[in-house]
Design a protein around this motif. Structure first.
Motif, PDB file in Angstrom:
ATOM      1  N   THR A   1     -21.602 -14.803  33.109  1.00  0.00           N
ATOM      2  CA  THR A   1     -22.040 -14.159  31.866  1.00  0.00           C
ATOM      3  C   THR A   1     -23.019 -13.019  32.115  1.00  0.00           C
ATOM      4  N   ASP A   2     -23.720 -13.054  33.234  1.00  0.00           N
ATOM      5  CA  ASP A   2     -24.749 -12.042  33.479  1.00  0.00           C
ATOM      6  C   ASP A   2     -24.631 -11.530  34.910  1.00  0.00           C
ATOM      7  N   GLY A   3     -23.510 -10.941  35.193  1.00  0.00           N
ATOM      8  CA  GLY A   3     -23.302 -10.434  36.542  1.00  0.00           C
ATOM      9  C   GLY A   3     -22.247  -9.350  36.543  1.00  0.00           C
ATOM     10  N   LYS A   4     -21.935  -8.866  37.728  1.00  0.00           N
ATOM     11  CA  LYS A   4     -20.957  -7.798  37.881  1.00  0.00           C
ATOM     12  C   LYS A   4     -19.700  -8.330  38.572  1.00  0.00           C
ATOM     13  N   VAL A   5     -18.603  -7.639  38.342  1.00  0.00           N
ATOM     14  CA  VAL A   5     -17.320  -8.031  38.909  1.00  0.00           C
ATOM     15  C   VAL A   5     -17.348  -7.879  40.425  1.00  0.00           C
ATOM     16  N   GLU A   6     -16.867  -8.905  41.111  1.00  0.00           N
ATOM     17  CA  GLU A   6     -16.741  -8.880  42.559  1.00  0.00           C
ATOM     18  C   GLU A   6     -15.274  -9.070  42.940  1.00  0.00           C
ATOM     19  N   GLU A   7     -14.966  -8.775  44.190  1.00  0.00           N
ATOM     20  CA  GLU A   7     -13.621  -9.000  44.689  1.00  0.00           C
ATOM     21  C   GLU A   7     -13.249 -10.477  44.546  1.00  0.00           C
TER      22      GLU A   7
END
Length: 200
Positions: free
Chosen positions: A57-63
């Motif tokens: 909910t509180d982060g960025k998209v990663e591989e």
């Protein structure tokens, strides 16, 4: 019935082949031993396969994340919001691939060559616009081989939490981790042998 008949026939025949001297032919057999790193990589893969998805909910998209997006396909290259909407897909999922898959990914049945690069680092609420040519096999003739803009609104991020290696044996049906490693080594050796035979 009332005169001579002339016709031509084409017949395929086997060509004359000069065979090589088989005694002089050499086939290289390349050895590919199974290493501990190979086994660890397979364990990591199994751990991801049996992992549980977690909503970020509180982060960025990663591989390797799964993202849920609202997808608009607009007519034209670098199309604005007032362009013709060719298709609208609600809540579609896409897997964010990295370098190992050349960053390629699918959204709503359309291959996007650099989808991984476009989505990595984005957060919920961000919009990503991608201009490209529609696939030649698309069922919508307004998309098929036409310039389009794909707008993705990021709604959710899910990340697979891998299980611990120690928990894998029970999930897969083995008594101990060493037994699982031995089975993985055997499977990899068999795979390498098949690859070796194909190459030869």
């Amino acid at each position: 019935d009332d005169g001579p008949l002339v016709f031509k026939v084409e017949v395929e025949v086997a060509p004359e082949v000069t065979l090589p001297d088989f005694e002089k032919l050499k086939v290289e057999k390349v050895a590919k031993p199974v290493t501990d790193a190979d086994i660890d990589a397979e364990l990591d893969s199994q751990a991801m396969r049996h992992g549980e998805p977690q909503t970020i909910t509180d982060g960025k998209v990663e591989e390797k994340d799964y993202v849920q997006v609202d997808c608009h396909i607009l007519a034209g290259e670098k199309a604005d919001d007032d362009a013709e909407v060719l298709e609208h897909h609600h809540d579609v999922y896409a897997l964010v691939h990295g370098e190992d898959y050349e960053y390629k990914g699918h959204v709503a049945g359309i291959l996007i060559p650099d989808l991984g690069k476009k989505l990595t680092g984005k957060k919920i609420g961000d919009e990503v616009a991608i201009s490209q040519t529609g696939p030649e096999s698309h069922e919508n003739e307004k998309i098929r081989e036409q310039p389009i803009t794909i707008k993705l609104n990021l709604k959710q991020i899910q990340r697979i939490k891998a299980v611990d290696h120690d928990a894998l044996p029970a999930l897969i049906g083995f008594e101990t981790l060493d037994e699982l490693k031995d089975r993985i080594r055997q499977s990899l050796e068999e795979r390498h042998q098949r690859e070796q035979q194909v190459a030869m």
